[in-house]
Scaffold this motif. Structure first.
Motif, PDB file in Angstrom:
ATOM      1  N   ARG A 130      30.625 -15.491  -8.871  1.00  0.00           N
ATOM      2  CA  ARG A 130      30.123 -16.607  -9.696  1.00  0.00           C
ATOM      3  C   ARG A 130      29.214 -16.065 -10.789  1.00  0.00           C
ATOM      4  O   ARG A 130      29.261 -16.535 -11.931  1.00  0.00           O
ATOM      5  CB  ARG A 130      29.367 -17.613  -8.830  1.00  0.00           C
ATOM      6  N   ALA A 131      28.396 -15.078 -10.486  1.00  0.00           N
ATOM      7  CA  ALA A 131      27.521 -14.478 -11.497  1.00  0.00           C
ATOM      8  C   ALA A 131      28.362 -13.886 -12.630  1.00  0.00           C
ATOM      9  O   ALA A 131      28.054 -14.086 -13.814  1.00  0.00           O
ATOM     10  CB  ALA A 131      26.629 -13.407 -10.865  1.00  0.00           C
ATOM     11  N   LYS A 132      29.447 -13.189 -12.272  1.00  0.00           N
ATOM     12  CA  LYS A 132      30.332 -12.620 -13.290  1.00  0.00           C
ATOM     13  C   LYS A 132      30.907 -13.719 -14.170  1.00  0.00           C
ATOM     14  O   LYS A 132      30.935 -13.594 -15.397  1.00  0.00           O
ATOM     15  CB  LYS A 132      31.452 -11.805 -12.630  1.00  0.00           C
ATOM     16  N   TYR A 156      16.636  -8.567  -7.899  1.00  0.00           N
ATOM     17  CA  TYR A 156      17.418  -8.710  -6.665  1.00  0.00           C
ATOM     18  C   TYR A 156      18.883  -9.012  -6.981  1.00  0.00           C
ATOM     19  O   TYR A 156      19.791  -8.440  -6.377  1.00  0.00           O
ATOM     20  CB  TYR A 156      16.799  -9.797  -5.783  1.00  0.00           C
ATOM     21  N   LEU A 157      19.115  -9.888  -7.960  1.00  0.00           N
ATOM     22  CA  LEU A 157      20.488 -10.162  -8.416  1.00  0.00           C
ATOM     23  C   LEU A 157      21.127  -8.868  -8.899  1.00  0.00           C
ATOM     24  O   LEU A 157      22.253  -8.541  -8.510  1.00  0.00           O
ATOM     25  CB  LEU A 157      20.489 -11.205  -9.536  1.00  0.00           C
ATOM     26  N   SER A 158      20.414  -8.115  -9.721  1.00  0.00           N
ATOM     27  CA  SER A 158      20.954  -6.865 -10.274  1.00  0.00           C
ATOM     28  C   SER A 158      21.291  -5.868  -9.179  1.00  0.00           C
ATOM     29  O   SER A 158      22.321  -5.196  -9.232  1.00  0.00           O
ATOM     30  CB  SER A 158      19.956  -6.243 -11.249  1.00  0.00           C
ATOM     31  N   VAL A 164      27.905  -4.514  -5.168  1.00  0.00           N
ATOM     32  CA  VAL A 164      29.250  -5.092  -5.037  1.00  0.00           C
ATOM     33  C   VAL A 164      30.206  -4.535  -6.084  1.00  0.00           C
ATOM     34  O   VAL A 164      31.345  -4.207  -5.770  1.00  0.00           O
ATOM     35  CB  VAL A 164      29.194  -6.643  -5.109  1.00  0.00           C
ATOM     36  N   THR A 165      29.765  -4.430  -7.336  1.00  0.00           N
ATOM     37  CA  THR A 165      30.677  -4.064  -8.427  1.00  0.00           C
ATOM     38  C   THR A 165      30.597  -2.603  -8.848  1.00  0.00           C
ATOM     39  O   THR A 165      31.501  -2.102  -9.501  1.00  0.00           O
ATOM     40  CB  THR A 165      30.390  -4.914  -9.682  1.00  0.00           C
ATOM     41  N   GLY A 166      29.471  -1.945  -8.520  1.00  0.00           N
ATOM     42  CA  GLY A 166      29.272  -0.572  -8.989  1.00  0.00           C
ATOM     43  C   GLY A 166      28.664  -0.520 -10.384  1.00  0.00           C
ATOM     44  O   GLY A 166      28.439   0.558 -10.922  1.00  0.00           O
ATOM     45  N   LEU A 167      28.426  -1.692 -10.978  1.00  0.00           N
ATOM     46  CA  LEU A 167      27.852  -1.781 -12.317  1.00  0.00           C
ATOM     47  C   LEU A 167      26.608  -2.648 -12.291  1.00  0.00           C
ATOM     48  O   LEU A 167      26.503  -3.558 -11.469  1.00  0.00           O
ATOM     49  CB  LEU A 167      28.838  -2.454 -13.289  1.00  0.00           C
ATOM     50  N   SER A 170      24.037  -5.836 -16.797  1.00  0.00           N
ATOM     51  CA  SER A 170      23.981  -5.511 -18.231  1.00  0.00           C
ATOM     52  C   SER A 170      25.177  -4.655 -18.643  1.00  0.00           C
ATOM     53  O   SER A 170      25.793  -4.897 -19.694  1.00  0.00           O
ATOM     54  CB  SER A 170      22.686  -4.769 -18.555  1.00  0.00           C
ATOM     55  N   ALA A 171      25.523  -3.664 -17.840  1.00  0.00           N
ATOM     56  CA  ALA A 171      26.689  -2.823 -18.131  1.00  0.00           C
ATOM     57  C   ALA A 171      27.962  -3.659 -18.077  1.00  0.00           C
ATOM     58  O   ALA A 171      28.854  -3.511 -18.930  1.00  0.00           O
ATOM     59  CB  ALA A 171      26.772  -1.663 -17.144  1.00  0.00           C
ATOM     60  N   PHE A 172      28.048  -4.547 -17.114  1.00  0.00           N
ATOM     61  CA  PHE A 172      29.200  -5.451 -17.004  1.00  0.00           C
ATOM     62  C   PHE A 172      29.329  -6.290 -18.270  1.00  0.00           C
ATOM     63  O   PHE A 172      30.409  -6.418 -18.836  1.00  0.00           O
ATOM     64  CB  PHE A 172      29.038  -6.339 -15.764  1.00  0.00           C
ATOM     65  N   LYS A 173      28.217  -6.862 -18.729  1.00  0.00           N
ATOM     66  CA  LYS A 173      28.225  -7.700 -19.935  1.00  0.00           C
ATOM     67  C   LYS A 173      28.633  -6.885 -21.165  1.00  0.00           C
ATOM     68  O   LYS A 173      29.403  -7.358 -22.009  1.00  0.00           O
ATOM     69  CB  LYS A 173      26.867  -8.350 -20.142  1.00  0.00           C
TER      70      LYS A 173
END
Length: 184
Positions: A130-132, A156-158, A164-167, A170-173
């Protein structure tokens, strides 16, 4: 040429169910996520046709009681994470116990016995998905995303996002933004 598609899996599933049930002339009422009330008696042949049609979309009729409970647990979590504007302020254990009318201990034991993971892990994965989605589609800040998903802090979210994602978020965005710019 590439097409980028945005869709809501819950809505898509409901539409597929409605189309298939109406095609077979089965009277129904859609209840909560993952539940349908059949109003009239259905022949074994019609039920088999429905199952076959739904299987093409990876939608399966669950017949075993424990499997039904597992699916209800998953549906309740998905509903909680995706369909609410903000996650409920009650504890997840209280939310699931109230929603499913079982003790949280029983729910967690059944869930982990049949899925080989904990409810907590399943919730974390759903929250990160959901965050993604919120980062990509709604273009919310990490502060807004952490608030919507009841995280105590952006840190904590980060941390969970990276596990979970390995990223990092900020890197994901940045990756999402680069892909958007390349396709324009």
């Amino acid at each position: 040429m590439r097409l980028y598609i945005k869709y809501d899996g819950i809505v898509a599933c409901r539409v597929i169910l409605q189309e298939q049930l109406e095609r077979l002339d089965i009277s129904y009422k859609l209840l909560e996520l993952g539940e349908i009330e059949i109003s009239n008696s259905v022949t074994k042949e019609s039920l088999a046709q429905l199952q076959e049609a739904l299987n093409k979309y990876s939608i399966f009729v669950v017949s075993n009681e424990k499997s039904q409970l597992i699916q209800k647990i998953k549906d309740a979590i998905v509903e909680m994470v995706y369909e609410k504007d903000k996650l409920p302020s009650v504890t997840i254990s209280q939310y699931l116990s109230d929603k499913l009318n079982f003790s949280y201990g029983y729910i967690t034991n059944i869930f982990s016995e049949y899925t080989y993971t904990s409810i907590e892990n399943f919730i974390i994965i759903q929250k990160i998905e959901r965050a993604k989605k919120l980062i990509i589609e709604d273009e919310l800040t990490l502060t807004e995303v952490s608030y919507k998903l009841n995280y105590s802090s952006v840190a904590y979210l980060s941390s969970q996002f990276k596990k979970v994602t390995g990223l990092t978020p900020s890197a994901f965005k940045r990756i999402v933004d680069k892909r958007r710019n390349l396709s324009n």
